[in-house]
Enzyme design. Sequence first.
Site, PDB file in Angstrom:
ATOM      1  N   LYS A 132      -3.392 -46.380  44.787  1.00  0.00           N
ATOM      2  CA  LYS A 132      -4.308 -47.517  44.964  1.00  0.00           C
ATOM      3  C   LYS A 132      -3.722 -48.785  44.333  1.00  0.00           C
ATOM      4  CE  LYS A 132      -8.136 -45.446  43.507  1.00  0.00           C
ATOM      5  NZ  LYS A 132      -9.549 -45.299  43.167  1.00  0.00           N
ATOM      6  N   HIS A 133      -2.465 -49.034  44.608  1.00  0.00           N
ATOM      7  CA  HIS A 133      -1.834 -50.252  44.126  1.00  0.00           C
ATOM      8  C   HIS A 133      -0.572 -50.530  44.948  1.00  0.00           C
ATOM      9  CE1 HIS A 133       0.217 -47.124  41.540  1.00  0.00           C
ATOM     10  NE2 HIS A 133       1.259 -47.780  42.027  1.00  0.00           N
TER      11      HIS A 133
END
Length: 143
Positions: free
Chosen positions: A59-60
């Site tokens: 999630k980045h």
Amino acid sequence: MNKSLNLRVNGVQPVKLATFKDLPDGNLFIAEAAKQIPFEIKRVYFINSLANPKAVRGKHAHRKLEQVLFCISGSLLLHLDDGENKQRVKLNDPSMGIWLRPLVWHVMSSFSYDSIILVLANEWFDEGDYIRDYAEFLRLARS
Ligand code: TYD
């Protein structure tokens, strides 16, 4: 997954490790810097104990970091996003890695109980290199 996999997300390419199959006495996989791995390796990390089938990691995106990500045991789903194109790739072959260049939003999910993620990176850890806010990622990726 195999090398003919059609990766449609920008900043992403498959990486194939040299492999010696010696079954039933094991398989040997080799990653050499600047050979199979497209950069000099400065950091290695791995993630195990992904027994929670609902676990979600990643999630980045990164500003500068390059990494090659492998699923060296079991399987997982790698969600890739360059700000325009999105794609999900199932990783279940230890010899096949995904080269993630900067500005690729990536999420890992759907881990098998025995999955192990191995990541080779071209820089030491730097929290400042992370883009953890999706709106900021979209702004940077589209600018
Ligand atoms: P993170 O990269 O967010 O994990 P993932 O993408 O796999 O979900 O890292 C989780 C935590 O670990 C975060 O607090 C930063 C820390 N960390 C380090 O200190 N050094 C490292 O090399 C890595 C990869 C993470």
